[in-house]
Design an enzyme around this catalytic site. Structure first.
Site, PDB file in Angstrom:
ATOM      1  N   GLY A  33       0.859  -1.194   0.000  1.00 34.73           N
ATOM      2  CA  GLY A  33       0.000   0.000   0.000  1.00 34.73           C
ATOM      3  C   GLY A  33       0.885   1.230   0.000  1.00 34.73           C
ATOM      4  O   GLY A  33       0.583   2.238   0.635  1.00 34.73           O
ATOM      5  N   ARG A  67      -0.549  -1.819  -6.072  1.00 36.79           N
ATOM      6  CA  ARG A  67      -1.193  -2.105  -7.355  1.00 36.79           C
ATOM      7  C   ARG A  67      -0.815  -1.082  -8.416  1.00 36.79           C
ATOM      8  O   ARG A  67      -0.710  -1.420  -9.597  1.00 36.79           O
ATOM      9  CB  ARG A  67      -2.708  -2.124  -7.181  1.00 36.79           C
ATOM     10  CG  ARG A  67      -3.209  -3.501  -6.765  1.00 36.79           C
ATOM     11  CD  ARG A  67      -4.675  -3.473  -6.524  1.00 36.79           C
ATOM     12  NE  ARG A  67      -4.995  -2.403  -5.591  1.00 36.79           N
ATOM     13  CZ  ARG A  67      -6.038  -2.410  -4.774  1.00 36.79           C
ATOM     14  NH1 ARG A  67      -6.868  -3.423  -4.793  1.00 36.79           N
ATOM     15  NH2 ARG A  67      -6.269  -1.408  -3.947  1.00 36.79           N
ATOM     16  N   ASP A 204      -1.422   0.761  17.497  1.00 33.36           N
ATOM     17  CA  ASP A 204      -2.468   1.655  17.977  1.00 33.36           C
ATOM     18  C   ASP A 204      -1.714   2.967  18.105  1.00 33.36           C
ATOM     19  O   ASP A 204      -0.908   3.137  19.039  1.00 33.36           O
ATOM     20  CB  ASP A 204      -2.988   1.184  19.342  1.00 33.36           C
ATOM     21  CG  ASP A 204      -4.028   2.143  19.905  1.00 33.36           C
ATOM     22  OD1 ASP A 204      -3.891   3.359  19.661  1.00 33.36           O
ATOM     23  OD2 ASP A 204      -4.959   1.691  20.587  1.00 33.36           O
ATOM     24  N   HIS A 205      -1.922   3.886  17.154  1.00 38.36           N
ATOM     25  CA  HIS A 205      -1.003   5.028  17.090  1.00 38.36           C
ATOM     26  C   HIS A 205      -1.055   5.898  18.348  1.00 38.36           C
ATOM     27  O   HIS A 205      -0.127   6.632  18.628  1.00 38.36           O
ATOM     28  CB  HIS A 205      -1.213   5.846  15.810  1.00 38.36           C
ATOM     29  CG  HIS A 205      -2.437   6.719  15.829  1.00 38.36           C
ATOM     30  ND1 HIS A 205      -3.698   6.223  15.670  1.00 38.36           N
ATOM     31  CD2 HIS A 205      -2.591   8.053  15.986  1.00 38.36           C
ATOM     32  CE1 HIS A 205      -4.570   7.211  15.734  1.00 38.36           C
ATOM     33  NE2 HIS A 205      -3.927   8.343  15.923  1.00 38.36           N
ATOM     34  N   GLU A 243     -13.232  15.012  18.774  1.00 37.54           N
ATOM     35  CA  GLU A 243     -12.705  15.475  17.485  1.00 37.54           C
ATOM     36  C   GLU A 243     -13.669  16.509  16.911  1.00 37.54           C
ATOM     37  O   GLU A 243     -14.887  16.382  17.080  1.00 37.54           O
ATOM     38  CB  GLU A 243     -12.609  14.312  16.506  1.00 37.54           C
ATOM     39  CG  GLU A 243     -11.626  13.247  16.929  1.00 37.54           C
ATOM     40  CD  GLU A 243     -11.483  12.202  15.844  1.00 37.54           C
ATOM     41  OE1 GLU A 243     -10.563  12.335  15.025  1.00 37.54           O
ATOM     42  OE2 GLU A 243     -12.314  11.282  15.794  1.00 37.54           O
ATOM     43  N   HIS A 267      -8.141   2.863  21.253  1.00 39.69           N
ATOM     44  CA  HIS A 267      -7.468   3.992  21.907  1.00 39.69           C
ATOM     45  C   HIS A 267      -7.964   4.221  23.342  1.00 39.69           C
ATOM     46  O   HIS A 267      -7.156   4.358  24.266  1.00 39.69           O
ATOM     47  CB  HIS A 267      -7.671   5.289  21.108  1.00 39.69           C
ATOM     48  CG  HIS A 267      -7.363   5.159  19.648  1.00 39.69           C
ATOM     49  ND1 HIS A 267      -6.317   4.406  19.173  1.00 39.69           N
ATOM     50  CD2 HIS A 267      -7.949   5.701  18.549  1.00 39.69           C
ATOM     51  CE1 HIS A 267      -6.287   4.487  17.850  1.00 39.69           C
ATOM     52  NE2 HIS A 267      -7.270   5.269  17.450  1.00 39.69           N
TER      53      HIS A 267
HETATM   54  C1  BG6 Z   1      -8.100   6.780  14.163  1.00 40.78           C
HETATM   55  C2  BG6 Z   1      -9.570   6.728  13.848  1.00 40.78           C
HETATM   56  O1  BG6 Z   1      -7.689   5.596  14.790  1.00 40.78           O
HETATM   57  O2  BG6 Z   1      -7.834   7.877  15.031  1.00 40.78           O
HETATM   58  C3  BG6 Z   1     -10.056   8.061  13.261  1.00 40.78           C
HETATM   59  O3  BG6 Z   1      -9.802   5.690  12.915  1.00 40.78           O
HETATM   60  C4  BG6 Z   1      -9.672   9.201  14.167  1.00 40.78           C
HETATM   61  O4  BG6 Z   1     -11.468   8.023  13.061  1.00 40.78           O
HETATM   62  C5  BG6 Z   1      -8.182   9.142  14.487  1.00 40.78           C
HETATM   63  O5  BG6 Z   1      -9.984  10.420  13.492  1.00 40.78           O
HETATM   64  C6  BG6 Z   1      -7.816  10.189  15.514  1.00 40.78           C
HETATM   65  O6  BG6 Z   1      -6.425  10.212  15.657  1.00 40.78           O
HETATM   66  P1  BG6 Z   1      -5.696  11.498  16.240  1.00 40.78           P
HETATM   67  O7  BG6 Z   1      -4.262  11.089  16.343  1.00 40.78           O
HETATM   68  O8  BG6 Z   1      -5.946  12.611  15.270  1.00 40.78           O
HETATM   69  O9  BG6 Z   1      -6.338  11.782  17.557  1.00 40.78           O
END
Ligand code: BG6
Length: 516
Positions: A33, A67, A204-205, A243, A267
């Site tokens: 990707g 791709r 999980d960022h 958000e 999260h």
């Molecule tokens: C992602 C979600 O994991 O986290 C999104 O899929 C969300 O829907 C995003 O907007 C929020 O991340 P951050 O780092 O901007 O708080």
């Protein structure tokens, strides 16, 4: 009593700064990707930052796969463009960095594509004299995870023994890991057919965010907070991920997902685990992940009688954020006009263990709210007895410790203090630590930390299989309840700072959310 907020600046002293950082060893990164949004917005700029900070080894290359038919040169142009979009322009070592990017195109279900990848890797390993670690990064829609990992296994790229010189093979996958308990289990079984748990890095960022990483340092490198961190002193905990953005261009995914799957299962529950877990035996991946799993196991399961009382869901209607007018969720492009998908969810969690008995954890997350704000608020108990009551001053707020995770990262402790002048006059005072000001730097992108940790083989900030399953187990009864009963969606106007059903959830227990 009207509170006057004062800023008390924190300082660090040079000799107090203790740092530990391990640079990556020789590595090849194979990105599936590679021309996609995530790779361009997050991965390449983060890799460049690591390179600029001299945390990348002299032996590394990136093989982009996808791709789209691209030559190596065209791919390098694309990477350059992604760096420019991230504000990095013709910077130090640009040429050398970009020269390490290569590309291979093909179809994900075609074995020949993977055979070509394997051959290209062998040539590049020789060119860069690599004998270390290979990472496969799946920056792909989740429905492709099983196809790609199965093919990697088929052409013996997943298995270290079969790859010749490469000793260590790792796999990075992005959430969502399944869509419910059953699909998460299926995905997990599949991944484990191809890779061992020690090879799998589930991102999980949020765990890569500096302020989330700080939770462990804050709790376990200071002696003054841990004795207070329990049911004797804490009234309740609030965790918010708000958000201001709506569903953006992701309606196709989001309308099938909703806030409970998208933000709560991962999260929010990971944040609960970090706030509430016991001290790990060591600052080491499995010690930390053991404690997180133990905590998740202690959360009281949601039962059908409790769900309507302790879980609320909402959906945004039309409204304004700032001065901008926005449509309601059901009027967004590609959203089903009668969609029942929740864009907001709030819940009360109960943790059944010695430390947290009777201390509720209130969680909320939603889109198109008044502003972007992620915070954890520890609300302490009221003082047991006010000796100021005779003077009519006993309505002051309890102490609050607030971790502002983003934006404007910081830590705030609210106290009562005497104001100079009158015999007795109290003010709410706020001790504030503003991260960016204090450390004079912008917060690094979470992906820098996560990529570097994966390259150095540290799984601490990646979610382990047991935590994933425990989180799905916890919320599966909510999906089941919603499927069998009417899902009571409260509609809130876009841009609101107060979603009525969430306010009620707290108010009926005599508590209030912090203001968004
Ligand atoms: C992602 C979600 O994991 O986290 C999104 O899929 C969300 O829907 C995003 O907007 C929020 O991340 P951050 O780092 O901007 O708080």
């Amino acid at each position: 009593m009207g509170a006057i907020m004062k800023r008390v600046e924190a300082t660090t002293e040079k000799q107090d700064i203790l740092c530990a950082e391990t640079p990556a060893g020789p590595v090849s990164l194979v990105v599936f990707g590679a021309s996609g949004d995530l790779a361009c917005r997050k991965l390449y700029p983060s890799l460049y930052e690591l390179y600029r900070r001299e945390l990348m080894p002299s032996g590394f290359y990136v093989l982009g796969c996808g791709r789209s038919e691209l030559s190596d040169d065209r791919f390098r142009d694309m990477v350059e463009e992604s760096l420019e979009n991230a504000g990095i322009e013709n910077a130090q070592g640009f040429h050398d960095f970009l020269g390490r990017f290569y590309y291979e195109s093909g179809h994900y279900n075609d074995t020949a594509f993977y055979t070509r990848i394997r051959e290209k890797c062998i040539v590049l390993d020789n060119l860069y004299n690599l004998d270390g670690c290979r990472i496969f990064y799946l920056s792909l829609p989740p429905f492709l995870y099983t196809t790609v990992t199965e093919k990697l296994r088929e052409v013996q790229l997943a298995c270290p023994a079969a790859t010749g010189r490469m000793q260590t093979i790792r796999l990075i996958v992005e959430k969502p890991f399944g869509t419910d308990l059953r699909t998460a289990k299926d995905l997990d079984d599949h991944l484990h057919r191809c890779f061992d748990e020690s090879q799998i890095y589930r991102i999980d960022h949020y765990l890569g965010k500096e302020t989330i990483q700080n939770l462990m340092v804050f709790r376990f490198a200071n002696s003054i907070f841990e004795p207070l961190w329990n049911r004797t002193f804490i009234d309740h905990v609030q965790i918010t991920i708000a958000e201001s953005v709506g569903v953006e261009h992701r309606a196709g995914y989001y309308d099938q997902s909703g806030a409970l799957r998208d933000m709560f299962q991962n999260h929010l529950l990971q944040m609960v685990a970090l706030v509430a877990m016991e001290p790990p035996a060591a600052f080491e991946a499995d010690s930390v992940r053991d404690e997180k799993a133990k905590l998740l196991r202690s959360i009281r399961p949601f039962t059908p009688d409790r769900i309507p009382l302790e879980v609320v869901a909402g959906q945004y209607g039309p409204g304004t954020v700032g001065s901008q007018q926005y449509p309601g969720y059901r009027d967004e492009a590609e959203v089903n006009p009668s969609s029942q998908t929740e864009t907001f969810v709030a819940a009360k969690l109960t943790v059944d263990n010695w430390r947290w008995k009777d201390v509720p954890f209130y969680l909320r997350t939603g889109k198109r709210l008044a502003r972007k704000l992620t915070e954890i608020v520890i609300v302490f108990k009221h003082i047991p007895h006010s000796m100021f009551a005779n003077a009519g001053l006993d309505e002051f707020e309890p102490n609050r410790l607030r971790f502002q995770i983003q934006p404007d990262e910081g830590i705030y402790l609210s106290l009562q203090a005497k104001r100079p002048g009158s015999k007795l006059c109290m003010s709410g005072l706020k001790l504030a630590v503003d991260y960016q000001k204090l450390f004079e730097m912008k917060m690094p992108e979470a992906y820098q930390r996560l990529l570097l940790d994966c390259m150095t083989g540290d799984q601490m900030l990646f979610t382990r299989q047991d935590s994933i399953m425990l989180s799905w187990q916890l919320i599966q009864p909510i999906f089941d309840y919603w499927a069998e009963n009417h899902k009571n969606l409260c509609v809130y106007p876009a841009g609101t700072s107060c979603v009525s059903c969430a306010e009620e959830l707290m108010e009926k227990e005599g508590r209030k959310w912090t203001i968004l």
